[in-house]
Scaffold this motif. Structure first.
Motif, short mmCIF file in Angstrom:
data_model
loop_
_atom_site.label_atom_id
_atom_site.label_comp_id
_atom_site.label_asym_id
_atom_site.label_seq_id
_atom_site.Cartn_x
_atom_site.Cartn_y
_atom_site.Cartn_z
N ARG A 108 0.82 -1.22 0.00
CA ARG A 108 0.00 0.00 0.00
C ARG A 108 0.85 1.27 0.00
O ARG A 108 0.53 2.24 -0.68
N GLU A 109 1.90 1.27 0.79
CA GLU A 109 2.74 2.46 0.90
C GLU A 109 3.45 2.77 -0.42
O GLU A 109 3.54 3.94 -0.82
N GLU A 110 3.95 1.74 -1.11
CA GLU A 110 4.58 1.96 -2.42
C GLU A 110 3.58 2.55 -3.40
O GLU A 110 3.89 3.51 -4.12
N LEU A 111 2.41 1.97 -3.45
CA LEU A 111 1.38 2.45 -4.37
C LEU A 111 0.98 3.88 -4.03
O LEU A 111 0.89 4.74 -4.93
N LEU A 112 0.81 4.17 -2.77
CA LEU A 112 0.43 5.51 -2.35
C LEU A 112 1.51 6.53 -2.73
O LEU A 112 1.22 7.61 -3.24
N GLN A 113 2.76 6.18 -2.49
CA GLN A 113 3.87 7.06 -2.83
C GLN A 113 3.89 7.37 -4.32
O GLN A 113 4.05 8.52 -4.73
N PHE A 138 -6.41 -1.70 -3.61
CA PHE A 138 -6.14 -2.89 -2.80
C PHE A 138 -7.42 -3.66 -2.48
O PHE A 138 -7.45 -4.88 -2.57
N ASP A 139 -8.46 -2.93 -2.10
CA ASP A 139 -9.71 -3.60 -1.77
C ASP A 139 -10.29 -4.34 -2.96
O ASP A 139 -10.91 -5.39 -2.81
N LYS A 140 -10.05 -3.82 -4.15
CA LYS A 140 -10.62 -4.41 -5.35
C LYS A 140 -9.86 -5.65 -5.83
O LYS A 140 -10.48 -6.61 -6.25
N ILE A 141 -8.52 -5.60 -5.75
CA ILE A 141 -7.79 -6.69 -6.41
C ILE A 141 -6.83 -7.48 -5.53
O ILE A 141 -6.21 -8.41 -6.01
N GLY A 147 -2.32 -7.56 1.90
CA GLY A 147 -1.81 -6.19 1.88
C GLY A 147 -0.72 -5.94 0.87
O GLY A 147 -0.09 -4.89 0.87
N GLU A 148 -0.49 -6.91 -0.01
CA GLU A 148 0.49 -6.76 -1.08
C GLU A 148 -0.14 -7.26 -2.38
O GLU A 148 -0.92 -8.21 -2.36
#
Length: 190
Positions: A108-113, A138-141, A147-148
């Motif tokens: 999540r943090e990588e994607l958010l960044q 994340f919730d979708k896929i 969480g990864e």
């Protein structure tokens, strides 16, 4: 593009490659594009630390042999991806770009960044916050809920509803690879 004549697709591709080679060697006589020159190519100056990290990650994904430079073959491969790459190829590149720590998964943090950086660089306004978008993805896929996102989840997650099957996600992610302004500059220079 330039003075190429010839009607066959192979001749056009050979001509484009020759022009890219000539332009690359004119702009970068050493045959190597540095990170600083890469940023200049994009017209990026005075970046925030987050945006600079994103651009550095982008540079690293094009630097296939990890030598700290983009050579001619890497440059041509990058242009080919941008100009002619299919959805699968562009999504594979996006996955590699988003996997900042090279773990084979996107957390999540990588994607958010990355989402924050893309928005800062492109100035793309959005009704959905970066945090909400990352959580929605994340919730979708995230099939197994760990969480990864693995590459398989990224592409096919949610029971066949991965990025490539969701038009909003696909559009958002592929916009991050929109380097049209760079390609136009290169073509003008040729």
């Amino acid at each position: 593009m330039g003075n190429c004549t010839g009607s066959a697709m192979e001749e056009l591709q050979a001509c484009e490659s020759h022009q890219w080679y000539r332009q690359f060697m004119t702009d970068y006589p050493s045959g190597l594009l540095t990170f600083y020159e890469f940023k200049l190519l994009f017209g990026l100056r005075n970046l925030s630390d987050t945006s600079n990290a994103y651009v550095e990650t982008m540079f690293t994904t094009f630097d296939m042999d990890n030598d700290g430079f983009i050579d001619l073959m890497e440059y041509v491969a990058a242009l080919s991806l941008v100009l002619k790459g299919g959805v699968q190829q562009k999504l594979r590149w996006n996955f590699k770009l988003y996997d900042v720590d090279r773990s084979g998964c996107i957390d999540r943090e990588e994607l958010l960044q990355i989402i924050k950086s893309i928005r800062a660089l492109n100035g793309i306004p959005s009704k959905v916050s970066s945090e909400d978008f990352a959580n929605m993805l994340f919730d979708k896929i995230n099939i197994n809920g760990d969480g990864e996102l693995s590459y398989a989840e990224f592409m096919e997650g949610g029971g066949g509803g991965g990025v490539q099957n969701d038009s909003m996600l696909l559009t958002t992610l592929t916009e991050s690879l929109d380097l049209t302004h760079i390609v136009q500059k290169i073509q003008r220079d040729i």
